[in-house]
Each structure stands twice: as structure tokens, then as C-alpha cells.
Write a protein that holds these residues in place. Structure first.
Motif, PDB file in Angstrom:
ATOM      1  N   THR A 177      37.226-113.360 105.580  1.00  0.00           N
ATOM      2  CA  THR A 177      37.224-113.114 104.140  1.00  0.00           C
ATOM      3  C   THR A 177      38.262-113.990 103.451  1.00  0.00           C
ATOM      4  OG1 THR A 177      36.538-110.815 104.448  1.00  0.00           O
ATOM      5  CG2 THR A 177      37.580-111.370 102.356  1.00  0.00           C
ATOM      6  N   LYS A 178      37.867-114.635 102.371  1.00  0.00           N
ATOM      7  CA  LYS A 178      38.813-115.425 101.583  1.00  0.00           C
ATOM      8  C   LYS A 178      39.688-114.480 100.761  1.00  0.00           C
ATOM      9  CE  LYS A 178      35.647-119.360 101.132  1.00  0.00           C
ATOM     10  NZ  LYS A 178      34.860-120.187 100.180  1.00  0.00           N
ATOM     11  N   MET A 179      40.912-114.895 100.503  1.00  0.00           N
ATOM     12  CA  MET A 179      41.851-114.043  99.775  1.00  0.00           C
ATOM     13  C   MET A 179      41.301-113.619  98.413  1.00  0.00           C
ATOM     14  SD  MET A 179      44.480-113.272 101.533  1.00  0.00           S
ATOM     15  CE  MET A 179      45.246-113.777 103.079  1.00  0.00           C
ATOM     16  N   GLN A 180      40.641-114.521  97.731  1.00  0.00           N
ATOM     17  CA  GLN A 180      40.130-114.189  96.400  1.00  0.00           C
ATOM     18  C   GLN A 180      38.978-113.192  96.442  1.00  0.00           C
ATOM     19  OE1 GLN A 180      40.164-117.249  97.807  1.00  0.00           O
ATOM     20  NE2 GLN A 180      38.363-118.465  97.248  1.00  0.00           N
ATOM     21  N   ASP A 181      38.472-112.909  97.639  1.00  0.00           N
ATOM     22  CA  ASP A 181      37.377-111.946  97.777  1.00  0.00           C
ATOM     23  C   ASP A 181      37.840-110.590  98.290  1.00  0.00           C
ATOM     24  OD1 ASP A 181      35.447-113.774  96.927  1.00  0.00           O
ATOM     25  OD2 ASP A 181      35.176-114.588  98.958  1.00  0.00           O
ATOM     26  N   VAL A 182      39.131-110.425  98.517  1.00  0.00           N
ATOM     27  CA  VAL A 182      39.645-109.171  99.103  1.00  0.00           C
ATOM     28  C   VAL A 182      39.564-108.008  98.117  1.00  0.00           C
ATOM     29  CG1 VAL A 182      41.692-107.996  99.974  1.00  0.00           C
ATOM     30  CG2 VAL A 182      41.146-110.302 100.791  1.00  0.00           C
ATOM     31  N   ASN A 183      40.055-108.216  96.894  1.00  0.00           N
ATOM     32  CA  ASN A 183      40.037-107.166  95.864  1.00  0.00           C
ATOM     33  C   ASN A 183      40.674-105.872  96.376  1.00  0.00           C
ATOM     34  OD1 ASN A 183      39.530-105.889  93.425  1.00  0.00           O
ATOM     35  ND2 ASN A 183      37.422-105.341  93.955  1.00  0.00           N
ATOM     36  N   LEU A 184      41.905-105.960  96.840  1.00  0.00           N
ATOM     37  CA  LEU A 184      42.554-104.829  97.501  1.00  0.00           C
ATOM     38  C   LEU A 184      42.737-103.625  96.578  1.00  0.00           C
ATOM     39  CD1 LEU A 184      43.650-104.013 100.229  1.00  0.00           C
ATOM     40  CD2 LEU A 184      45.859-105.014  99.601  1.00  0.00           C
ATOM     41  N   ARG A 185      42.819-103.859  95.282  1.00  0.00           N
ATOM     42  CA  ARG A 185      42.970-102.732  94.362  1.00  0.00           C
ATOM     43  C   ARG A 185      41.746-101.809  94.374  1.00  0.00           C
ATOM     44  NH1 ARG A 185      45.561-106.766  90.892  1.00  0.00           N
ATOM     45  NH2 ARG A 185      47.783-106.271  90.715  1.00  0.00           N
ATOM     46  N   ALA A 186      40.630-102.302  94.896  1.00  0.00           N
ATOM     47  CA  ALA A 186      39.446-101.442  95.004  1.00  0.00           C
ATOM     48  C   ALA A 186      39.705-100.262  95.942  1.00  0.00           C
ATOM     49  CB  ALA A 186      38.244-102.249  95.490  1.00  0.00           C
ATOM     50  N   MET A 187      40.622-100.441  96.887  1.00  0.00           N
ATOM     51  CA  MET A 187      41.004 -99.327  97.768  1.00  0.00           C
ATOM     52  C   MET A 187      41.562 -98.166  96.947  1.00  0.00           C
ATOM     53  SD  MET A 187      43.750 -99.284 100.932  1.00  0.00           S
ATOM     54  CE  MET A 187      45.195 -99.323  99.843  1.00  0.00           C
ATOM     55  N   LEU A 188      42.389 -98.494  95.969  1.00  0.00           N
ATOM     56  CA  LEU A 188      42.971 -97.468  95.114  1.00  0.00           C
ATOM     57  C   LEU A 188      41.917 -96.860  94.187  1.00  0.00           C
ATOM     58  CD1 LEU A 188      46.364 -99.166  94.184  1.00  0.00           C
ATOM     59  CD2 LEU A 188      45.836 -97.626  96.089  1.00  0.00           C
ATOM     60  N   ALA A 189      40.948 -97.677  93.791  1.00  0.00           N
ATOM     61  CA  ALA A 189      39.856 -97.162  92.960  1.00  0.00           C
ATOM     62  C   ALA A 189      39.041 -96.121  93.728  1.00  0.00           C
ATOM     63  CB  ALA A 189      38.961 -98.310  92.495  1.00  0.00           C
ATOM     64  N   LEU A 190      38.831 -96.365  95.020  1.00  0.00           N
ATOM     65  CA  LEU A 190      38.123 -95.389  95.864  1.00  0.00           C
ATOM     66  C   LEU A 190      38.907 -94.083  95.955  1.00  0.00           C
ATOM     67  CD1 LEU A 190      36.984 -97.714  98.805  1.00  0.00           C
ATOM     68  CD2 LEU A 190      35.470 -96.583  97.155  1.00  0.00           C
ATOM     69  N   LYS A 191      40.212 -94.208  96.124  1.00  0.00           N
ATOM     70  CA  LYS A 191      41.055 -93.014  96.223  1.00  0.00           C
ATOM     71  C   LYS A 191      41.019 -92.218  94.928  1.00  0.00           C
ATOM     72  CE  LYS A 191      45.730 -91.527  97.408  1.00  0.00           C
ATOM     73  NZ  LYS A 191      47.085 -91.974  97.854  1.00  0.00           N
ATOM     74  N   ASP A 192      41.090 -92.911  93.808  1.00  0.00           N
ATOM     75  CA  ASP A 192      41.097 -92.258  92.503  1.00  0.00           C
ATOM     76  C   ASP A 192      39.757 -91.594  92.201  1.00  0.00           C
ATOM     77  OD1 ASP A 192      42.395 -91.796  89.847  1.00  0.00           O
ATOM     78  OD2 ASP A 192      40.720 -93.033  89.168  1.00  0.00           O
ATOM     79  N   ARG A 193      38.684 -92.253  92.582  1.00  0.00           N
ATOM     80  CA  ARG A 193      37.335 -91.738  92.260  1.00  0.00           C
ATOM     81  C   ARG A 193      36.957 -90.549  93.149  1.00  0.00           C
ATOM     82  NH1 ARG A 193      32.457 -94.334  90.510  1.00  0.00           N
ATOM     83  NH2 ARG A 193      30.766 -92.822  90.615  1.00  0.00           N
ATOM     84  N   PHE A 194      37.263 -90.658  94.435  1.00  0.00           N
ATOM     85  CA  PHE A 194      36.745 -89.659  95.372  1.00  0.00           C
ATOM     86  C   PHE A 194      37.801 -88.695  95.918  1.00  0.00           C
ATOM     87  CE2 PHE A 194      33.869 -93.379  95.699  1.00  0.00           C
ATOM     88  CZ  PHE A 194      32.747 -92.785  95.111  1.00  0.00           C
ATOM     89  N   LYS A 195      39.063 -88.877  95.517  1.00  0.00           N
ATOM     90  CA  LYS A 195      40.143 -87.964  95.881  1.00  0.00           C
ATOM     91  C   LYS A 195      40.210 -87.715  97.388  1.00  0.00           C
ATOM     92  CE  LYS A 195      40.519 -87.512  91.430  1.00  0.00           C
ATOM     93  NZ  LYS A 195      41.444 -88.409  90.712  1.00  0.00           N
TER      94      LYS A 195
END
Length: 332
Positions: A177-195
Motif C-alpha cells: 500500500t502506498k502511503m497516500q492510500d493508507v487513510n489511517l484516520r478512517a480507523m478512528l471513523a470506524l470507532k466513532d461510527r460503530f462504538k
């Protein structure tokens, strides 16, 4: 104290269909300090049709263009080998785990492991999700290639069919995976959405991103590893070598220590340095007893074992209780 990050050393199919290589991978995972070593289990006839083509990254990493069925036929281990690998893990003191890619493999692995890892490609596979959920075991599910709605749909199926605790892993299905494709903040979005607990399944080169994920709150890290990244196979190039895997585990454990408990208080070692690093109110020049203390005759200097400079206005305007020489700690 922070909860310990679960580190999954993903051997996958990096054994290239050789059980002896698989055993060496288990040894490497154990020596690295990982918690779990994970493989992949599949019944070839149940996973891909003769028409399934290889992904672009698979063609590039292998250097050949063939069908998925041809590729996997050389990479998969027979069911019987997983009994041997599970026993070998037990003898070395590392947890065995394998990802099933079909319902027959789910039934087979159910007796060998206490946890499930659902790969990104199965997140839309309704009968597969139902079968895993019915076991009632805890689940770690990768979410590569998924929209939020697809993740929500999969979670609903799992929860409605009796699944145990579910952890979601952010993931980008690209090897490497290229760095620009990681989108690591999406991990936090999953946590926020699904608790729920979240983690990260990494396919980048190097170790920076999974370390960052731990600092951001990942409870699970999954990372591919290999004996040699120059070996032929679809995943070797996106995998850590043994020394890199050991370094990743060590770095994650250090980050866990560094994160601390979040309470902003001086540590014991800091308390010992307060006197050395902080300042006190002292005499800026010789001061006679009874002389009024002003901004002209007092100042602040180290050490910090006298009156705290935050009491500056409490001291200004008072009279010297004795003679003070220059640099004496002021007393009131």
C-alpha cells in the motif's frame, strides 16, 4: 495502564505451500514477540472459479499472469497440515490462528482456534458471515475495499447471528500500500461510527504506519511477514523480514509504555528534578532587614527549593525579615 495491543504476525501463504517453511515462520513469529501467528485456510474448489483472474499486484509480485486457481494451487496447505501447525504453535507458546476462506474451512478450523479473523474479501459474503457468527466466538474483521454501509451491513449480520465481540480493522487492500492510500484516520471513523474496538491491518512497506496506528488507539495490529521478501509469491514484497517484525513488536511495546495513563502529573523522576530545573524568588542584591521587597531588589533564579515565583505578588511590598545577601533565597 493501557490495554496491551494484540499483535498478529500474518504468515498468510508466505510458506509457499511448504509446511517446513510454515514451521519456520511460526518460530520467527514467536521470537519476534508477536501474540498470534496467522495463516490462511481454503478449499481451492470452494474459493475460486476457473474464471477468476489474478489481481494486478499479484501479477506484478509473482511476475506471471495466470488464473487465481493456478496461483493458489501452489500456495495452499492441506487441512491435515493445520493440525501439525496448531500443535507446533502450542509447543512454542504462541497462539495459532488461520483465516478461513470458505464454509468448509470454517467448520474445520472451529476446533483449532478460539477466535476468527475475517478477511476484507469476505465482508460481503452473507452465508460465510452467518456461519462464522453462529460459532459465537470473538471476531476480528478487516474492512479493506469497504464502504461504511458495507461494514454496517456485515456487522448487523454477524450480531444477528450470535457473534462474539467484534473488532474492526481498517485496511487498504493493496500489496504494498502506498502511503497516500493508507487513510489511517478512517480507523478512528470506524470507532466513532460503530462504538467498537478498532485496529489496523497493514500492507505498507516498513513499520511507521502500524506504530502510528497504536499511538492513535489501535487495539489490534496485523502485519504480513516472511522469511525473505525476495521469495516468489503474491505477498512477500509487502511483508516484513524477521528482523523487521521483531523491531515492529518492540516499537509497539515501547509506544504502549509511552502512552501512559493520560493523567498529567509529575512522574517520580520529574519530582526529583523540580528543584534543579525550576526557580525560586531570590535576592537580586544585598537587602537589609526591614527593607521593602520590590521588583528592583528581588528576582527569580534556580534552584527551585525556595518560594515559588508564582507567589511573586504576595512577596512584593513586604519587608525583609532579615538581611539577605545577593542570591539568597528570600524568606517571608
Amino acid at each position: 495502564m493501557n490495554k496491551r495491543t494484540l499483535i498478529i504476525a500474518e504468515a498468510g501463504v508466505n510458506h509457499n505451500g511448504d509446511i517446513d517453511i510454515a514451521k519456520r515462520l511460526i518460530e520467527v513469529a514467536k521470537m519476534s514477540g508477536a501474540d498470534i501467528v496467522k495463516f490462511q485456510t481454503a478449499k481451492l474448489s470452494s474459493v475460486v472459479s476457473k474464471n477468476a483472474k489474478m489481481a494486478k499486484y499479484q501479477k506484478e509480485n509473482i511476475g506471471q499472469d495466470k488464473s487465481q486457481k493456478e496461483m493458489l494451487s501452489k500456495l495452499l496447505l492441506p487441512f491435515s497440515d493445520f493440525y501439525i501447525l496448531a500443535d507446533y504453535c502450542k509447543s512454542l507458546g504462541i497462539e495459532f490462528l488461520s483465516t478461513p476462506f470458505d464454509i468448509e474451512s470454517i467448520h474445520f478450523l472451529n476446533e483449532l482456534q478460539n477466535l476468527w479473523k475475517i478477511p476484507s474479501g469476505e465482508i460481503t459474503n452473507y452465508p460465510y458471515l452467518v456461519e462464522i457468527a453462529k460459532t459465537g466466538k470473538a471476531i476480528i474483521m478487516s474492512t479493506g475495499m469497504s464502504t461504511m454501509q458495507e461494514v454496517e451491513d456485515a456487522l448487523q449480520i454477524l450480531e444477528n447471528n450470535g457473534a462474539g465481540e467484534i473488532t474492526l480493522l481498517h485496511c487498504t487492500t493493496s500489496y504494498p500500500t502506498k502511503m497516500q492510500d493508507v487513510n489511517l484516520r478512517a480507523m478512528l471513523a470506524l470507532k466513532d461510527r460503530f462504538k467498537c474496538n478498532v485496529g489496523y491491518s497493514d500492507h505498507t512497506k516498513g513499520v511507521e504506519v502500524p506504530i502510528a496506528a497504536v499511538a492513535m488507539g489501535a487495539t489490534v495490529i496485523e502485519k504480513h511477514f516472511t522469511l525473505d521478501s525476495n521469495m516468489t509469491g503474491p505477498d512477500h514484497k509487502a511483508s516484513l523480514n524477521p528482523d523487521e517484525l521483531k523491531g515492529l513488536v518492540s516499537s509497539i511495546r515501547n509506544i504502549e509504555l509511552a502512552l501512559g495513563n493520560g493523567n498529567k502529573i509529575p512522574t517520580e523522576i520529574e519530582k526529583a528534578n523540580i528543584m534543579v530545573a525550576r526557580k525560586s524568588i531570590i535576592a537580586a542584591c544585598d537587602i537589609k532587614k526591614g527593607e521593602v521587597l520590590t521588583e528592583s531588589n528581588i528576582t527569580t533564579k534556580r534552584p527551585g527549593d525556595g518560594i515559588n515565583p508564582m507567589k511573586w505578588h504576595d512577596v512584593i511590598g513586604t519587608k525583609a525579615i532579615r538581611n539577605f545577601s545577593e542570591d539568597d533565597l528570600i524568606e517571608v
